[in-house]
Scaffold this motif. Structure first.
Motif, mmCIF file in Angstrom:
data_model
loop_
_atom_site.group_PDB
_atom_site.id
_atom_site.type_symbol
_atom_site.label_atom_id
_atom_site.label_comp_id
_atom_site.label_asym_id
_atom_site.label_seq_id
_atom_site.Cartn_x
_atom_site.Cartn_y
_atom_site.Cartn_z
ATOM 1 N N MET A 191 33.917 26.930 31.151
ATOM 2 C CA MET A 191 32.486 26.635 31.044
ATOM 3 C C MET A 191 31.638 27.883 31.265
ATOM 4 O O MET A 191 30.495 27.940 30.832
ATOM 5 N N ALA A 192 32.196 28.859 31.973
ATOM 6 C CA ALA A 192 31.417 30.054 32.289
ATOM 7 C C ALA A 192 31.474 31.036 31.122
ATOM 8 O O ALA A 192 31.889 32.166 31.268
ATOM 9 N N ILE B 130 30.246 22.423 38.862
ATOM 10 C CA ILE B 130 31.172 21.369 39.295
ATOM 11 C C ILE B 130 32.182 21.071 38.195
ATOM 12 O O ILE B 130 33.373 20.899 38.459
ATOM 13 N N ILE B 131 31.742 21.061 36.942
ATOM 14 C CA ILE B 131 32.705 20.878 35.849
ATOM 15 C C ILE B 131 33.754 21.991 35.889
ATOM 16 O O ILE B 131 34.951 21.749 35.755
ATOM 17 N N GLY B 132 33.309 23.222 36.105
ATOM 18 C CA GLY B 132 34.243 24.342 36.189
ATOM 19 C C GLY B 132 35.255 24.149 37.301
ATOM 20 O O GLY B 132 36.456 24.357 37.106
ATOM 21 N N LEU B 133 34.769 23.710 38.459
ATOM 22 C CA LEU B 133 35.658 23.500 39.606
ATOM 23 C C LEU B 133 36.652 22.386 39.315
ATOM 24 O O LEU B 133 37.853 22.523 39.579
ATOM 25 N N ILE B 134 36.162 21.285 38.715
ATOM 26 C CA ILE B 134 37.061 20.172 38.385
ATOM 27 C C ILE B 134 38.121 20.635 37.382
ATOM 28 O O ILE B 134 39.306 20.320 37.518
ATOM 29 N N LEU B 135 37.699 21.421 36.389
ATOM 30 C CA LEU B 135 38.657 21.904 35.382
ATOM 31 C C LEU B 135 39.756 22.719 36.034
ATOM 32 O O LEU B 135 40.944 22.538 35.732
ATOM 33 N N GLY C 169 44.745 32.776 57.496
ATOM 34 C CA GLY C 169 44.749 31.897 56.329
ATOM 35 C C GLY C 169 43.362 31.348 56.047
ATOM 36 O O GLY C 169 42.914 31.284 54.901
ATOM 37 N N PHE C 170 42.654 30.971 57.133
ATOM 38 C CA PHE C 170 41.314 30.430 56.975
ATOM 39 C C PHE C 170 40.360 31.474 56.380
ATOM 40 O O PHE C 170 39.620 31.195 55.443
ATOM 41 N N PHE C 171 40.425 32.705 56.916
ATOM 42 C CA PHE C 171 39.509 33.741 56.422
ATOM 43 C C PHE C 171 39.798 34.076 54.957
ATOM 44 O O PHE C 171 38.887 34.317 54.173
ATOM 45 N N ILE C 172 41.103 34.100 54.612
ATOM 46 C CA ILE C 172 41.453 34.343 53.203
ATOM 47 C C ILE C 172 40.891 33.220 52.333
ATOM 48 O O ILE C 172 40.300 33.459 51.277
ATOM 49 N N GLY C 173 41.055 31.988 52.824
ATOM 50 C CA GLY C 173 40.537 30.844 52.077
ATOM 51 C C GLY C 173 39.033 30.935 51.853
ATOM 52 O O GLY C 173 38.533 30.682 50.753
ATOM 53 N N VAL C 174 38.322 31.315 52.915
ATOM 54 C CA VAL C 174 36.866 31.463 52.831
ATOM 55 C C VAL C 174 36.492 32.460 51.731
ATOM 56 O O VAL C 174 35.560 32.249 50.956
ATOM 57 N N ALA C 175 37.264 33.542 51.650
ATOM 58 C CA ALA C 175 36.967 34.552 50.629
ATOM 59 C C ALA C 175 37.343 34.057 49.244
ATOM 60 O O ALA C 175 36.561 34.169 48.293
ATOM 61 N N VAL C 176 38.544 33.464 49.117
ATOM 62 C CA VAL C 176 39.038 33.103 47.790
ATOM 63 C C VAL C 176 38.237 31.963 47.172
ATOM 64 O O VAL C 176 38.044 31.924 45.957
ATOM 65 N N PHE C 177 37.745 31.051 48.019
ATOM 66 C CA PHE C 177 36.974 29.939 47.475
ATOM 67 C C PHE C 177 35.797 30.438 46.640
ATOM 68 O O PHE C 177 35.442 29.832 45.630
ATOM 69 N N THR C 178 35.235 31.576 47.038
ATOM 70 C CA THR C 178 34.073 32.084 46.309
ATOM 71 C C THR C 178 34.435 32.581 44.912
ATOM 72 O O THR C 178 33.557 32.858 44.104
ATOM 73 N N MET C 179 35.755 32.724 44.646
ATOM 74 C CA MET C 179 36.153 33.076 43.285
ATOM 75 C C MET C 179 35.993 31.891 42.333
ATOM 76 O O MET C 179 35.828 32.071 41.135
#
Lengths: 344, 289
Positions: free
Chosen positions: A274-275, A322-327, B107-117
């Motif tokens: 989507m991006a 959200i669509i991107g995350l779900i995908l 693991g938590f700190f890595i997760g915090v960073a990776v989620f933003t990807m």
């Protein structure tokens, strides 16, 4: 996902290169927790207090980066709440009062939204279908070259467009498609009429996807080439003894060898589906070709930044993210169910 | 084993195809260079492909005599240097701390960073935030919001994880603190990965335009990419009008080519030297040792 971090965060290659690194990292926490359970109960070295006392210098190194993530990544995520609140410029970044699903309803009933939604899906789908397999094919072609010098030069040339600013790429596209540009020179050779490519909606998808191929395919080969070097040469030996010709070797040894990389990159590509390249579209399009070129991200930009309709634009952007995350979650789930190769 | 005849044929076709692909990849660059050195008349009549026609370098004088161009060029240099320095400090310290497997909460700190990807705030909340922080029309709007690239972080972390623990432990026994180990042992021995990261960051900040486009209103603050973007946007604008505006547009197409060339020149000049670092850098992070 409407992103404004085309900078260092996201590589132009639609996030492709992140794959293997992520792959490497996600197995980590499990390893850690196993170790923790080993020590748990034997002594009290597993408390936060003990860890902070022992490693406070390491934790101090985390402070600035975490503050950065909190302010510039997580605060904007929380800021999405203005999709459900009325926001007035100058007030709190979290808006003034709750309006519920008002803005959601607004875009569901907005015909322009549905036009840009389908443009995004079509452009994203075309890019995925064309830009995902081509690096694999190109990597396999590079792999068949015997001369190392030729291989190095060819690879260097194919990476080059990846390092160009998107503004330069847009400039090149506009030059090539202009009335006196190369494409019209070629048409002229065949005696055809000049075409004003950037003013005709039916050309935009072709031009966009071609420029995307030009810019990303060479760089996309890099992870496949890395994966190819890890294939055990003995497998080829064995296949040859079993009577496999080159073609069969590719089919039964090479492709299975790079399959994990392919799966990881496919998941990431689906996630960024989507991006669609927001910046490139923004640089290339004009009102004459909105009917095919306008995507969700550019619509968000016009509604939000140009017309200052912040809450409405946020609602649309949130929907897209959200669509991107779900995908990406479902692609990962499917990949894990089917063959064990997944991001996490 | 002797190659079969069909395989030999395949190799020839393959080699030719790759030459063709390389030619197609290079063509747009050669076209821009040719246009930069051609006179307007030949460009107008669509006669310039990869060989300059009506050779001239006066357009370079025209572009270079624009003081705003130089000012914006200097801005790009400043933004790139400052942003890369900030990014390197944050990324190195983050990656080093995260590379320590015994660190509690890692693991938590890595997760915090990776989620933003995978999920981010989106255009509007970011815009509102930068405005609320008062960064509009300052350099900070350019150099701060993208200070950590998670991809670069992961590459560095992978590199530090493979760093010799014995060496670090020995240094620690000799009395160096964590900071001392990082500053005096790890960083000097990580020149390869640090060079790669500096290059990754520097190229992306050099090439960036959208942050500046969004948050800077004053022309004298623009980086050169925004200068170029405005040149391109202005030119397409007049192209639609046609008629009398046509002449102005076509002069611009020459100026455009020169500006593009000058903007991207540092990267094109450095590319042959940088390229092997980029490739090695991405391999470092992607192939598990």
């Amino acid at each position: 996902m409407t992103t404004i971090q085309s900078g260092p965060g996201t590589l132009p290659g639609r996030g492709a290169a992140e794959a293997a690194v992520v792959d490497d990292l996600v197995s980590e926490p499990r390893r850690g927790s196993r170790r923790r359970s080993l020590y748990a109960g034997t002594n009290n070295t597993n408390t936060w207090r003990y860890a902070l006392k022992k490693d406070w210098r390491l934790y101090s190194l985390l402070v600035l980066p975490l503050v950065f993530l909190l302010i510039f990544r997580y605060l904007p995520m929380a800021g999405n709440v203005i999709a459900f609140r009325r926001f007035r410029p100058g007030s709190s970044i979290f808006g003034d009062e709750w309006v519920g699903f008002h803005y959601i309803e607004m875009f569901i009933n907005d015909p322009t939204f549905w036009r840009v939604f389908w443009n995004t899906v079509i452009l994203g789908g075309l890019t995925l279908a064309i830009c995902f397999p081509l690096p694999i094919i190109l990597a396999l072609m590079f792999n068949e070259l015997r001369s190392n010098a030729f291989k190095r030069v060819a690879q260097s040339i194919s990476y080059l467009p990846h390092f160009m600013s998107i503004v330069i790429v847009a400039g090149i596209v506009l030059q090539l498609t202009s009335l006196n540009g190369t494409f019209n020179q070629i048409l002229g050779l065949f005696g055809a009429e000049s075409v004003a490519f950037m003013q005709q909606p039916q050309w935009f998808r072709t031009i966009y996807v071609s420029s995307e191929v030009w810019q990303t395919v060479g760089w996309g080969t890099i992870l496949y080439l890395a994966a190819l070097t890890t294939i055990d040469p003995q497998l080829y030996e064995a296949a040859r003894i079993d009577g496999a010709n080159r073609w069969k070797q590719m089919w039964h040894v090479t492709l299975p060898g790079i399959a994990p990389t392919m799966v990881v990159l496919l998941i990431l590509n689906v996630g960024t589906f989507m991006a669609v390249g927001f910046e490139k579209v923004l640089l290339l399009y004009n009102p004459l070709i909105y009917s095919t070129a306008d995507i969700i991200a550019t619509y968000v930009y016009r509604v939000g930044i140009t017309s200052s309709n912040f809450s409405y634009a946020t609602a649309i952007g949130l929907f897209e993210a959200i669509i991107g995350l779900i995908l990406i979650l479902s692609a990962n789930g499917i990949a894990r169910k089917m063959g064990g190769n997944s991001l996490w | 084993m002797q190659d079969t005849r069909s395989y030999t044929a395949f190799r020839v076709v393959n080699g030719l195809a790759i030459i063709l692909i390389c030619a197609a990849t290079l063509y747009p660059f050669l076209n821009i260079i040719a246009q930069a050195f051609s006179s307007e008349g030949y460009i107008n009549s669509g006669q310039v492909s990869i060989i300059p026609r009506g050779f001239n370098i006066t357009t370079f004088d025209v572009v270079m005599s624009d003081s705003m161009f130089w000012r914006n060029y200097a801005n790009t240099v400043i933004y790139t240097v400052v942003a890369t320095a900030i990014a390197m400090v944050l990324t190195t310290s983050f990656a080093y701390a995260l590379s320590k497997r015994h660190l509690k909460g890692r693991g938590f700190f890595i997760g915090v960073a990776v989620f933003t990807m995978f999920f981010n705030g989106g255009l509007i909340p970011n815009y509102v935030l930068i405005n609320a922080l008062g960064m509009t029309n300052t350099m900070w709007a350019i150099v701060l919001p993208n200070a950590i690239s998670i991809f670069n972080l992961l590459v560095m972390k992978a590199f530090f994880e493979n760093f010799s623990t014995e060496l670090e432990e020995a240094a620690q026994i000799d009395g160096l603190s964590t900071y001392g180990v990082l500053w005096r042992i790890v960083i000097p021995l990580s020149k390869a990965v640090i060079a790669t990261m500096v290059l990754f960051y520097a190229v992306s900040f050099w090439n960036a335009w959208f942050q500046a486009f969004l948050y800077l209103d004053r022309r004298e603050l623009y980086p050169v990419t925004v200068y170029l973007r405005n040149l391109l946007a202005g030119a397409t604008g007049t192209e639609q009008m046609g008629g009398e505006a046509a002449e102005a547009t076509q002069i611009a197409s020459n100026v455009r080519a020169v500006t593009m060339l000058l903007t991207t020149l540092p990267i094109i000049c450095l590319y042959p030297f940088l390229q092997k670092y980029f490739v090695r850098g991405i391999m470092l992070g992607s192939v598990k040792q």
